[in-house]
Each structure stands twice: as C-alpha cells, then as structure tokens.
Design a protein around this motif. Structure first.
Motif, short mmCIF file in Angstrom:
data_model
loop_
_atom_site.label_atom_id
_atom_site.label_comp_id
_atom_site.label_asym_id
_atom_site.label_seq_id
_atom_site.Cartn_x
_atom_site.Cartn_y
_atom_site.Cartn_z
N ASP A 222 -4.48 -4.20 13.79
CA ASP A 222 -3.39 -3.37 14.32
C ASP A 222 -3.56 -3.18 15.82
O ASP A 222 -3.25 -2.12 16.36
CB ASP A 222 -3.36 -2.01 13.61
CG ASP A 222 -2.61 -2.06 12.30
OD1 ASP A 222 -1.39 -2.27 12.33
OD2 ASP A 222 -3.25 -1.93 11.23
N VAL B 123 -3.97 3.69 14.75
CA VAL B 123 -4.25 3.75 13.32
C VAL B 123 -4.72 5.16 12.99
O VAL B 123 -5.71 5.64 13.57
CB VAL B 123 -5.34 2.73 12.92
CG1 VAL B 123 -5.59 2.78 11.41
CG2 VAL B 123 -4.94 1.33 13.35
N ASP C 173 -6.76 9.14 8.65
CA ASP C 173 -6.74 9.03 7.19
C ASP C 173 -6.59 7.58 6.74
O ASP C 173 -7.22 7.16 5.76
CB ASP C 173 -5.58 9.87 6.62
CG ASP C 173 -5.83 11.37 6.79
OD1 ASP C 173 -7.01 11.75 6.97
OD2 ASP C 173 -4.86 12.13 6.74
N THR C 174 -5.75 6.83 7.45
CA THR C 174 -5.58 5.41 7.10
C THR C 174 -6.88 4.65 7.30
O THR C 174 -7.28 3.83 6.46
CB THR C 174 -4.47 4.78 7.97
OG1 THR C 174 -3.25 5.48 7.72
CG2 THR C 174 -4.29 3.31 7.65
N THR D 68 -9.32 5.58 4.50
CA THR D 68 -8.97 4.97 3.21
C THR D 68 -9.28 3.48 3.20
O THR D 68 -9.78 2.93 2.22
CB THR D 68 -7.49 5.20 2.90
OG1 THR D 68 -7.23 6.61 2.89
CG2 THR D 68 -7.10 4.61 1.57
N ARG D 69 -8.95 2.79 4.30
CA ARG D 69 -9.16 1.34 4.34
C ARG D 69 -10.65 0.99 4.33
O ARG D 69 -11.03 -0.06 3.80
CB ARG D 69 -8.50 0.75 5.58
CG ARG D 69 -6.98 0.75 5.50
CD ARG D 69 -6.35 0.15 6.74
NE ARG D 69 -4.89 0.12 6.63
CZ ARG D 69 -4.08 -0.30 7.60
NH1 ARG D 69 -4.59 -0.74 8.76
NH2 ARG D 69 -2.77 -0.30 7.42
N TRP E 247 -9.04 -2.87 0.60
CA TRP E 247 -8.25 -3.29 1.77
C TRP E 247 -8.72 -4.64 2.29
O TRP E 247 -7.90 -5.52 2.58
CB TRP E 247 -8.35 -2.24 2.88
CG TRP E 247 -7.67 -2.70 4.14
CD1 TRP E 247 -6.35 -2.60 4.44
CD2 TRP E 247 -8.29 -3.37 5.25
NE1 TRP E 247 -6.09 -3.17 5.67
CE2 TRP E 247 -7.26 -3.65 6.19
CE3 TRP E 247 -9.60 -3.74 5.55
CZ2 TRP E 247 -7.52 -4.30 7.40
CZ3 TRP E 247 -9.84 -4.39 6.76
CH2 TRP E 247 -8.80 -4.66 7.67
#
Length: 993
Positions: free
Chosen positions: A35, A40, A43-44, A47-48, A135
């Motif tokens: 990205d 980013v 939280d993303t 999680t990833r 992910w």
C-alpha cells in the motif's frame, strides 16, 4: 532504494542488500509496501500481521517494529524512504517504481514482449516468502495468479514472434505446479504445435481433459477445446488461435546498403495507400542495379506495416535455368500460407483462387523478384487492397501498369556520391586518400551496386595497389570491349567489370567460375563444384572459398551456394569449358549419389531401381540411414530443376532415371516436387519414344495421385501405364500397374475388386524373378483378404514375408507384419496384434518412412481401444493423424480420425467421438474412401445413441448399412445385429433404405 516483495522481503540500495529483520518486521514492511504511498490503519496493520486474535501488548510491539524498520531505511539510504505516522495509521512514502510488485504490474499492463519478459525477470520465487498468516497467504495466492497470467501472456507474445521453443520449458514448469491451468495448457499446446510436436500437444490435451473430469467433473473450456480442434485439423497458427500462418520469407538484408533514398521514399508513399486501394509496384531497372537489394532492404524496414507476413519468391525470369511457372510459384506460396499438411490444389486456376482466398483481408507484403513478363505474375496478384505487391524486373512490365494500375519505380545507376560512399564503406580509407580515383572507379563500374561490390572486393584483395592503377586496368578492359560492342552498350561496361574481376582469379578459380555458369540448378555445394570441374574435393573447397571471397558466389544456407543470375549468365559465356563433359560429370554425380542414398534407405528394392554407373567425381558417404535422408532432404528442391533441364536440354534419359531412382523416396513426401519430377520424366520419355520410361513415369504419377486421395486421376495414369506396359510386352511392370489400381480399390473399401486386381497382378508376375515385386503384391493381397476374413490371407502373407526376408527388404517385412496384425485383430488375438504393430513401427522408423509408420501407429491405436485402453489409443491415433496429415495421405487421415472417434467413445466421451467421425465423413466423401465413410457413419450412430439422439442415430445407421451393403462387407451384418439387440434405436436399416 528498491524493495523486493516477489520473493523474500528484501531491501536493496545500490549493490548492497539489507536484512529487514525477523518475520513480524518483514510482514509489517510488506503490508506497507503493498500500500505504498497510502496510509494503512493501525487496526488493519495489526489484523494483517497478527490475525484476528492479537496479543494484549500488540500496539507496543507494532511501535517497536516500526522503529526498527525506520532505522533500517535510514541505514540503507538516508532520505530515500520515509515511514510516517498519520492520524489513522502509518504510511510509507516511496514511489511505485521502488517496489518490484508495482514494476511487475506496470510491465504486465504494457503487454509487449520486452515488458512481459522484464516482468518475469522480477519474479524471484514465492512472494512474501516465509511469512505466516491468512493475509500473507491470500496475497501470495493473488500474486501467484498474476504471475501465471503474465507467463501465459509472455508465452503468447513469444509464439506470435516465432519463438515458441523458448516458451516450452517455462510453460511446462507452470503446469507442473498448476496442472489444471487451462490457459497455460492452451498456450503450451500452441507452442508444441509450432515446433512440430503436434502429437505431444494432443497428448497434453488428453491429460488435462482426464484430470478435469476426474477431479472437477467438467470438460475443457471453449478456449482449450478450440485449440484442440485446430491442432486436429492442422489449422492452428503458431501465432494465435484462429489466425492464419504468418510467413516471413524476406531474404537477409544487404550489408552496407547505400543510397536509394528517393526510391525508398516512393515505396513508403505507395505503401501508405495499403488498405485503401490495391498497391502494385513495378521496381524496374537494369541488371545489377540492386532492385532485389532495394526491395529487401525496404521490406525489412516496413515489415511492421505487414503484420500478417511477407512472401518472397525469385521467379528466375532472367536466370539461365527455367523461369518459375506461375502454377509452381502459387504452390510455393500456398505451401507457406496453408497449415501444415493442408492440401495444395492441383490445377493452376484452383491454386490462384485459393491464393487470393488466403490473402483476402490480410495485410501482407508480396515480393515477386526477377519477373520475366506480366504473364508470369498475373496469377500471383492478390485480390485484396490490404496487400502490397512489389515486382522487380528488367522489363518495364507495361501491361502491369496499363491493365492492373501498377506504379513504376525505376532503379538506375547510383548517384556518384552514393556510389563513392558505397566504395568507402567496402574499401575503407583508401577512398578518402584518392577521392578522384575513387570517383573514376565508380564511373567505370557504371555506378551499379553489383559491379561496385566486385570492384571493391578486388581492391581489398590488393591493398598495396593504388586505386589509380585499378582504374587504369579497368579502363583498358573496357576499351577492348568497347571496340567489340561498338561502344554503345552499357552491358559491355558491366561485362568489363566481370571480366576484370574474373581475370584476377587463378586459372583454376576462373575455370571453376566458368563451369559453375553451366550448372543446371540454382544452388550447389562443394561436391557439385568438384563434379563440374572434374577436381578433388579439397581443390573444389579452395576454389569455392576463393569465389566467395571475390563476391562471385554467395552463400545460400549451410554449405550451399548460388550465383547472381547476371554473373551466372556471364560465367556461362566465359572460359574454354567442355560443357557437355562438365554436365555429364554433374549428372553422373547426382544419379550415383541418389542411388547410393536410396540403397542405404531401401536396400531391398535395389534391383527395381535402374543401374547407375559410379561417378568419376567424389560423392558424400552415407554411413547411416540418417545421413542419406539428410542429403536427399537438402537436395530435394534441386531435383525438379535437374529433371527439367535434363528433359529440355538433350538428356531425356537422365530425367527418366531421376524419376525411377527417387520413386520410393518421393512416395508420401512432397507432392508438388514428386509431380514435377515424374511429369518431366513422362514428357522426356514421350518425346524420345521411350515407351518404358513413359509408362514408368505414368505409374509413378498414379501413385502420387493415389496418395493424395485423387482416385480418378490415379486410375487414369495407372491404366495408361498398364496399357503401355502391355503393348511393350513387359508383363511384370504391367502387373505392378494393375496392382496399383488394386490399391485404389482397396483404399475405397472395395476389397473384392482389389483382390481381383492383386490376383491378376500375381498372374502377370509368374515369370518374374523380382521377389520384392511379388512380395509387395502378396502383402497387399493377404492384408486385403484379412479385412474380409478370407481363408487364404495367412498363406499369402507368409509367402510374402518369406520373400521379403529372402530379399532383405525390411520395408516390405514391416508391411507384412501389418497384414498379420490385421488377422490377429479379426481373431481377437490382441496381444499378438500389439506385438506385430510395435515391430512394424520399429522397422518403418529404421528405414525412415514416416508415411508408412503412421499406418502401424494407427493399428496400435485400434489395438489399444480393443484392449480397453482408450487413453493410449487416442494418443496413438493422434500421432498417426499428425503423420498422415504431414505426408498428405488423405486415406490415412480418415482411418486415424475414425480410430480417434472410437477411442473417445470408449473413454465415455461421445461428444468428442462425434467431432472426429464427422471430420472423417467429410474427408472420406472427398477422397472416395467408401468403407471409411461407412465406418464414420457407424461411429456417429453409436455416439448419437449414447447421448439419446435416436433420430440422428437411426439416420447414420441407415447410411452406414447402405454403404457396407453396397461394398459387400460383413460389417453390414454387425449393424443389423446392433439394432436387433437395441430395438429402441429404430427400425432395421434395410426397412428405411
């Protein structure tokens, strides 16, 4: 600074590679890289990297990893990349070009060959290598799919450029990892087909078809099915599905091409009209002006304007040998345009129509070089405005301009400045040191490229001689010729340059040059030079190298050479050559070498070939069969020219002998060449009253037409041969002709008339000592009897085998084994049939007769079907179909198509079976192969019944029964029994017939 994602996560700065850290740190960097330039969220990121259930202190861990990543970035290249904290998360400020995955995607989007190749170079292994988590796995899968698509796109582009061989390894590797990838399979099939491995392409399709059915319960999709059908029909371009063959026939560009700017600009201007109107250009000019060089140089410059290909043919309009007839030119073009194995029409009118059809709508360049007249090129003109045609000629071709709207572009002497420039490029600094003499030399060479190149080579070979002295020598030679010609002939000046160049050769080299002008064919090798000159091979090598260095001879392939037609015509005028003796030696060389090659390949038939004296000159040795085959293949294009020259220049016996020697080799090979050679022999024999030679040539022509499935033409020639042999009193040869008519009957499925003809032939052989001839007829008699269960089949085949073995005739032994295999099949002895067919394949392969090998392979396919091995059967039938198609054996094609249909049905695929049988019905109807037509209808009936299409089944059963009944074959009873066992399929066929 550059980042690698397509592989292990890596950071590079210049030549240095930096470790990013432990896997969590690599994973965070990977998320930010994919990205790049976008924020980013925290939280993303969590999680990833850590999944749906992160540890309690995950944010503190994230901050620690971010800090370490910043230190690595700063250490690698300060200021090159910034990892910043935004309100919502983290952002890596770098350009897309710094991340390999973005460069990869950009290159794939560009889509050209170079970009796709660069994209694949960026792939360094498994993406995100070693990183755990959902992910990473999802991203890996996505990137892998992009890579697969890139490989397929790259391979497609390579194949379109004729680089199919380079793609096979990578595509095979991809399919090893993803065996159900239909797109990669389709492209690999195209690549295999393009490199001549059609059978492997079909086998590949069979594997994925089985895998899709076993694992997913589905059939191949439309793209793969289309490629499969195209391979079967030999209608698949190596470029892309549905596109025609793309020939690229332009000769190599000329080195140091100079000048002609105005002519090339005019060609460019006219080419701009392509698509709007037919464009025909007459490139006219004097001999040696460089017309061919100009159009070839221009053609290479503008080949991108003609994406559908470039056709080129030297029509030999002014060559010493025979000009190319329009029908032969059309055959050459159609051979290049049509898919491998496609049939070239026999008549000139049909060829011209097919040529126009093939070019319709295609954007192509057609170069007709060295045309003698409008009549020679008229049939070669496309009927479409999408092509450009350039005709070169010494004639003005007024009719082409007046009647066909051609544009004339004249190629004359080079301007003096361009002529001097060409000399400078070829000779070097001496031209600048003596500019006045260089200009005088250019003028003395009439400012023509051919003569300028000869003069330049002479100057280079005499580096210590000033140009002024060379000019004086040439002037003296021209003054002599001016007196002889009256001084007003430009050709005298050209001939003076030739004379000047050849005069500086040694006496032996000058004699070799002169004698090569008498050679009947366009190309030659060192053995021909030795034969023409009556010299040892080592001497011929030395002389040939001297002529090449002097630009009097030019290379034309591996160990082959040719002469410019103007030089050849001049050479034919020079020297005190005993032309009759030279040609006697060269024909003796060719006939002796052909005989030796044929003896190596077909020793059992040596007695049937004419006796040929040993050549006085050296001949190549043939230690193995492959050596003999290679030599014959290299010389095949030369043979028609030799036959034509012999037939029209007082050597009719040589034309006849060529035909008789090459009979077996030409059987099932190049139909156009075979017809040309045998027809020249027929004409030569007829002219001289050689009735034996004429009958023999008619017999050979009948065989060519039989192979091509033209039954009427075959019978007409064979009966004419039989009549002549009878009048002569040559009963054995008459028997061979009668037996050949029997083969026409056999191929049509009329087995009883065939048996009658074979029996008549044997009666005519009763006083013949030619064991092989008798054995051949006994073989065909026994094999045909086996088809209808005749009791005498075994006895006749055993007698045939004994004769073949006695004569040491392996080719005939293989055919006898096929007859025994047929008996084994009818008796249900499948193991014996398998062994016999396999042994026949090996024997045919040993003698190099692929056309016959195809019949043995087809028999293996039928045997495997009966053994319950439909997959293996299908592979054998596809291989046989490939060979039959390549060799133009239309009857064999119908057998293989029907066999393939039966294998598909046995494998539970009635839809595929219908496709094959439908193709067989169509082909058998064209060639008159009635039994195979009935077999195809029978297969269609069974396939239709399998899928519940009873009306269609009934119709095909009726058609099959009617043909089998007319032929008197027991298969009609089989159909009656099938319907009795399954009355739901409809009434008995005789009720509907």
């Amino acid at each position: 600074m550059e980042f690698q994602v397509l592989g292990s996560i890596t950071l590079r700065a210049g030549e240095r590679v930096f470790a990013v850290g432990e896997p969590r740190q690599q994973q965070i960097l990977a998320v930010l890289l994919l990205d790049a330039g976008r924020t980013v969220g925290v939280d993303t990121l969590v999680t990833r990297v850590w999944g749906e259930a992160p540890p309690n202190q995950v944010r503190r861990s994230l901050q620690a990893h971010i800090a370490r990543i910043r230190r690595v970035l700063e250490q690698a290249e300060p200021g090159s990349a910034r990892l910043v904290r935004d309100a919502g998360g983290y952002r890596l400020d770098i350009g897309p070009g710094q991340v390999d995955v973005f460069r990869f995607r950009s290159a794939v989007r560009d889509g050209d060959r170079a970009a796709l190749a660069e994209a694949l170079r960026l792939w360094r292994g498994e993406p995100l290598a070693g990183l755990p988590g959902e992910w990473a796995e999802r991203t890996r899968s996505t990137l892998s799919q992009e890579h697969e698509a890139a490989v397929v796109a790259w391979a497609t582009a390579e194949i379109q450029e004729g680089k199919a061989a380079a793609t096979i390894g990578r595509l095979t590797e991809l399919l090893g990892e993803h065996p159900l990838h239909e797109g990669a399979t389709a492209v690999l099939m195209r690549a295999l087909y393009a490199v001549g491995r059609a059978a492997d392409a079909l086998a590949l399709h069979e594997r994925i078809r089985r895998a899709l059915r076993d694992e997913l319960g589905v059939d191949p999709g439309p793209e793969l099915a289309a490629v499969y059908e195209a391979v079967l029909r030999h209608d698949l371009s190596p470029r892309e599905p549905g596109r025609p063959v793309v020939p690229a026939q332009l000769p190599a560009d000329v080195t140091e091409f100079t000048g002609r700017d105005g002519e090339i600009a005019e060609l460019d201007r006219l080419a701009d009209r392509v698509g709007d109107e037919p464009v025909i250009v007459c490139l006219t000019g004097t001999a040696g002006a460089g017309k061919t060089a100009t159009v070839v140089h221009w053609g290479h410059r503008v080949r991108d304007r003609f994406p559908d290909g470039q056709l080129y043919l030297d029509l030999r309009g002014y060559a010493p040998e025979q000009p190319v007839p329009p029908e032969d030119a059309l055959a050459a073009f159609l051979t290049a345009l049509l898919p491998g194995g496609a049939e070239v029409p026999l008549g000139a009118t049909e060829r011209a129509a097919r040529f126009r059809t093939e070019l319709d709508g295609r954007r192509m360049l057609v170069v007709l070089d060295n045309a003698a007249s409008v009549e020679q090129v008229r049939a070669l003109l496309p009927g479409t405005g999408t092509c450009a045609v350039v005709v070169t000629s010494r004639d003005s071709l007024t009719g082409l301009v007046a009647l066909h709207g051609a544009h004339r572009v004249t190629v004359d002497q080079l301007p003096l400045a361009d002529a001097v420039t060409l000399l400078r490029r070829l000779v070097g600094r001496r031209v600048d040191a003596e500019p006045g003499e260089a200009a005088a030399l250019a003028e003395r060479c009439v400012r023509l490229p051919l003569t300028l190149r000869l003069a330049a080579e002479l100057a280079v070979s005499r580096p210590a001689v000033p140009l002024s002295r060379l000019v004086a020598e040439l002037s003296e030679a021209q003054r002599t010729l001016d007196v002889l010609s009256g001084g007003d002939d430009q050709r005298a000046a050209i001939r003076a340059v030739f004379s000047w160049s050849s005069r500086h050769l040694s006496d032996q080299a000058a004699a070799a040059f002169a004698v090569l002008g008498r050679h009947p064919a366009r190309t030659f090798d060192v053995h021909v030079v030795a034969a023409l000159g009556g010299q040892p091979l080592e001497t011929a090598h030395t002389l040939l190298n001297t002529l090449v260095r002097a630009h009097l001879v030019q290379p034309a392939g591996v160990d082959r050479y040719l002469m410019h037609d103007l030089l050849k015509a001049y050479a034919a005028e020079t020297g005190s050559v005993d032309e009759r003796a030279a040609l006697d030696r060269v024909y003796a060389y060719y006939l002796a070498t052909i005989a030796a090659a044929m003896d190596r390949l077909y020793p059992g038939e040596a007695r049937r070939r004419p006796s040929v004296p040993a050549a006085a000159s050296p001949v190549p040795g043939f230690p193995g069969a492959d050596d003999a085959r290679d030599w014959l293949a290299a010389e095949l294009a030369t043979m028609p020219a030799l036959a034509a020259h012999a037939a029209t220049h007082g050597r009719p016996e040589a034309a006849v002998t060529l035909s008789r020697l090459l009979f077996r080799y030409l059987d099932g090979r190049n139909e156009i060449v075979a017809i040309s050679i045998h027809d020249h022999a027929r004409a030569a024999a007829h002219t001289t009253g050689d009735r034996v030679g004429e009958a023999t040539a008619l017999h050979a022509l009948g065989g060519v037409h039989l192979q091509a499935g033209r039954a009427d033409e075959a019978v007409a020639h064979l009966r004419a041969a039989s009549t002549l042999f009878k009048e002569i009193g040559d009963l054995s040869s008459q028997g061979r002709a009668v037996a050949a008519v029997g083969m026409v009957e056999e191929r049509a499925g009329r087995y009883r008339p065939a048996i009658d003809h074979y029996s008549r032939a044997l009666a005519l052989f009763r006083h013949d000592t030619d064991l092989v001839a008798q054995a051949h007829v006994l073989t065909r008699l026994g094999a045909t009897q086996a088809r209808i269960g005749h009791a005498a089949a075994v006895t006749n085949l055993e007698h045939a085998m004994a004769l073949h073995e006695r004569a040491g005739h392996h080719f005939g032994q293989a055919w006898a084994k096929l007859g025994f295999a047929e008996i084994a099949l009818t008796r249900g002895h499948l193991s014996d049939a398998l062994t016999l067919h396999t042994e026949a394949v090996e024997l045919f392969r040993a003698v190099g007769h692929l056309g016959s090998e195809a019949w043995a392979i087809d028999g293996l396919g039928r045997t495997h079907t009966l053994l319950g091995r439909p997959g293996s059967a299908a592979e054998h039938h596809r291989r046989a179909l490939d060979l039959f198609t390549t060799h133009g054996d239309r009857d064999g094609e119908t057998w293989a198509l029907n066999g393939l249909g039966e294998a598909c049905r046995a494998d539970g695929d009635p839809a595929a079976a219908r496709t094959q049988h439908a193709a067989a019905v169509h082909l058998a109807g064209r060639t008159g192969a009635r039994e195979q037509e009935a077999r195809a209808h029978h297969g269609l009936a069974r396939a239709a019944a399998d899928i519940g299409d009873l009306p269609t089944a009934q119709r095909h059963y009726t058609d099959a029964f009617a043909i089998y009944r007319d032929l008197g074959l027991p298969t009609a009873d089989l159909i009656r029994k099938e319907l009795a066992d399954h009355p739901e399929q409809g009434p008995r066929p005789e009720d509907s017939a």
